[in-house]
Motif scaffolding. Structure first.
Motif, mmCIF file in Angstrom:
data_model
loop_
_atom_site.group_PDB
_atom_site.id
_atom_site.type_symbol
_atom_site.label_atom_id
_atom_site.label_comp_id
_atom_site.label_asym_id
_atom_site.label_seq_id
_atom_site.Cartn_x
_atom_site.Cartn_y
_atom_site.Cartn_z
ATOM 1 N N LYS A 89 13.734 67.127 22.610
ATOM 2 C CA LYS A 89 14.231 67.282 23.973
ATOM 3 C C LYS A 89 14.262 65.889 24.604
ATOM 4 O O LYS A 89 13.396 65.064 24.328
ATOM 5 C CB LYS A 89 13.298 68.186 24.781
ATOM 6 N N THR A 90 15.244 65.646 25.437
ATOM 7 C CA THR A 90 15.409 64.339 26.057
ATOM 8 C C THR A 90 14.151 63.882 26.796
ATOM 9 O O THR A 90 13.780 62.714 26.740
ATOM 10 C CB THR A 90 16.606 64.356 27.033
ATOM 11 N N ASN A 91 13.448 64.806 27.435
ATOM 12 C CA ASN A 91 12.271 64.420 28.218
ATOM 13 C C ASN A 91 11.076 64.048 27.338
ATOM 14 O O ASN A 91 10.060 63.577 27.851
ATOM 15 C CB ASN A 91 11.885 65.526 29.204
ATOM 16 N N LEU A 92 11.164 64.218 26.029
ATOM 17 C CA LEU A 92 10.063 63.850 25.134
ATOM 18 C C LEU A 92 10.322 62.570 24.340
ATOM 19 O O LEU A 92 9.463 62.127 23.586
ATOM 20 C CB LEU A 92 9.773 64.999 24.161
ATOM 21 N N VAL A 93 11.481 61.965 24.502
ATOM 22 C CA VAL A 93 11.825 60.764 23.739
ATOM 23 C C VAL A 93 10.776 59.676 23.938
ATOM 24 O O VAL A 93 10.239 59.129 22.965
ATOM 25 C CB VAL A 93 13.235 60.247 24.111
ATOM 26 N N LYS A 94 10.458 59.362 25.160
ATOM 27 C CA LYS A 94 9.484 58.299 25.433
ATOM 28 C C LYS A 94 8.111 58.651 24.848
ATOM 29 O O LYS A 94 7.426 57.802 24.281
ATOM 30 C CB LYS A 94 9.385 58.033 26.928
ATOM 31 N N HIS A 95 7.718 59.906 24.970
ATOM 32 C CA HIS A 95 6.439 60.361 24.412
ATOM 33 C C HIS A 95 6.390 60.108 22.903
ATOM 34 O O HIS A 95 5.397 59.590 22.388
ATOM 35 C CB HIS A 95 6.244 61.851 24.714
ATOM 36 N N TYR A 96 7.446 60.448 22.185
ATOM 37 C CA TYR A 96 7.469 60.253 20.733
ATOM 38 C C TYR A 96 7.556 58.765 20.363
ATOM 39 O O TYR A 96 7.019 58.358 19.345
ATOM 40 C CB TYR A 96 8.608 61.036 20.084
ATOM 41 N N GLN A 97 8.211 57.981 21.199
ATOM 42 C CA GLN A 97 8.227 56.539 20.956
ATOM 43 C C GLN A 97 6.813 55.980 21.055
ATOM 44 O O GLN A 97 6.409 55.150 20.243
ATOM 45 C CB GLN A 97 9.147 55.841 21.963
ATOM 46 N N GLU A 98 6.064 56.452 22.031
ATOM 47 C CA GLU A 98 4.717 55.937 22.264
ATOM 48 C C GLU A 98 3.683 56.502 21.287
ATOM 49 O O GLU A 98 2.819 55.777 20.813
ATOM 50 C CB GLU A 98 4.296 56.226 23.706
ATOM 51 N N THR A 99 3.738 57.807 21.006
ATOM 52 C CA THR A 99 2.687 58.421 20.181
ATOM 53 C C THR A 99 2.955 58.340 18.684
ATOM 54 O O THR A 99 2.006 58.292 17.898
ATOM 55 C CB THR A 99 2.474 59.898 20.565
ATOM 56 N N LEU A 100 4.231 58.334 18.286
ATOM 57 C CA LEU A 100 4.576 58.324 16.856
ATOM 58 C C LEU A 100 5.229 57.020 16.416
ATOM 59 O O LEU A 100 5.490 56.836 15.240
ATOM 60 C CB LEU A 100 5.544 59.475 16.535
ATOM 61 N N ASN A 101 5.520 56.150 17.362
ATOM 62 C CA ASN A 101 6.307 54.951 17.101
ATOM 63 C C ASN A 101 7.671 55.320 16.503
ATOM 64 O O ASN A 101 8.197 54.631 15.639
ATOM 65 C CB ASN A 101 5.556 53.962 16.209
ATOM 66 N N ALA A 102 8.205 56.469 16.970
ATOM 67 C CA ALA A 102 9.516 56.936 16.508
ATOM 68 C C ALA A 102 10.613 56.100 17.153
ATOM 69 O O ALA A 102 10.434 55.542 18.237
ATOM 70 C CB ALA A 102 9.699 58.408 16.853
ATOM 71 N N LYS A 103 11.727 56.034 16.462
ATOM 72 C CA LYS A 103 12.879 55.262 16.934
ATOM 73 C C LYS A 103 14.068 56.200 17.126
ATOM 74 O O LYS A 103 14.174 57.214 16.464
ATOM 75 C CB LYS A 103 13.213 54.171 15.930
ATOM 76 N N ASN A 104 14.942 55.799 18.031
ATOM 77 C CA ASN A 104 16.117 56.613 18.315
ATOM 78 C C ASN A 104 17.235 56.368 17.318
ATOM 79 O O ASN A 104 17.514 55.225 16.960
ATOM 80 C CB ASN A 104 16.644 56.316 19.714
ATOM 81 N N ILE A 105 17.886 57.456 16.927
ATOM 82 C CA ILE A 105 19.158 57.394 16.207
ATOM 83 C C ILE A 105 20.260 57.485 17.260
ATOM 84 O O ILE A 105 21.218 56.741 17.249
ATOM 85 C CB ILE A 105 19.279 58.547 15.191
ATOM 86 N N ASP A 106 20.100 58.439 18.167
ATOM 87 C CA ASP A 106 20.966 58.597 19.329
ATOM 88 C C ASP A 106 20.101 59.173 20.451
ATOM 89 O O ASP A 106 18.879 59.068 20.391
ATOM 90 C CB ASP A 106 22.210 59.443 19.016
ATOM 91 N N GLU A 107 20.699 59.804 21.427
ATOM 92 C CA GLU A 107 19.946 60.252 22.595
ATOM 93 C C GLU A 107 18.800 61.210 22.255
ATOM 94 O O GLU A 107 17.721 61.119 22.839
ATOM 95 C CB GLU A 107 20.902 60.926 23.586
ATOM 96 N N GLN A 108 19.007 62.138 21.328
ATOM 97 C CA GLN A 108 17.986 63.131 21.027
ATOM 98 C C GLN A 108 17.468 63.096 19.588
ATOM 99 O O GLN A 108 16.413 63.647 19.311
ATOM 100 C CB GLN A 108 18.518 64.537 21.305
#
Length: 133
Positions: A93-112
């Protein structure tokens, strides 16, 4: 499971070829979270379809924190085990992108759509798997 407060119908990912994993407390059968994934071997990544913490673990007042991140660490380990070098892809979900960047060090492919690379994968595995596991 819906009557117990789970949000997703966990029979759907299983019927679509995903493996469903449970996170249990050691020595119990009490589910702390669920995750559905499948390995995309021809593209060398593991796809996570759904991740859900148990109703008792949701929100800031949940009994156990970090259930979702622990489930992603399991996905990372399984990705390494099958030869996908720890790469894990998922849609959020768009509202969790920042959370996953911070907690998992995940990176974006696109918006979601996001992914966890080999380096972030190793860090999650080290954090959530003890040497005795």
């Amino acid at each position: 499971m819906k009557e117990e407060g789970w949000l997703f119908d966990w029979s759907v990912p299983h019927s679509n070829g995903y493996e469903v994993y449970e996170l249990l407390l050691k020595g119990t059968e009490e589910r702390q979270g669920l995750m559905a994934l499948k390995h995309v071997r021809d593209q060398l990544y593991t796809h996570v379809d759904l991740v859900e913490s148990a109703p008792s673990n949701k929100g800031s007042n949940g009994i156990y924190q970090g259930v979702g991140a622990h489930l992603f660490a399991i996905a990372c380990k399984l990705s390494w085990d099958v030869g996908n070098e720890g790469f894990v892809q998922f849609k959020t979900k768009t509202n969790l992108v920042k959370h996953y960047q911070e907690t998992l060090n995940a990176k974006n492919i696109d918006e979601q759509n996001m992914y966890i690379d080999s380096y972030a994968s190793i860090n999650l595995i080290r954090k959530y798997f003890s040497k005795e596991a």
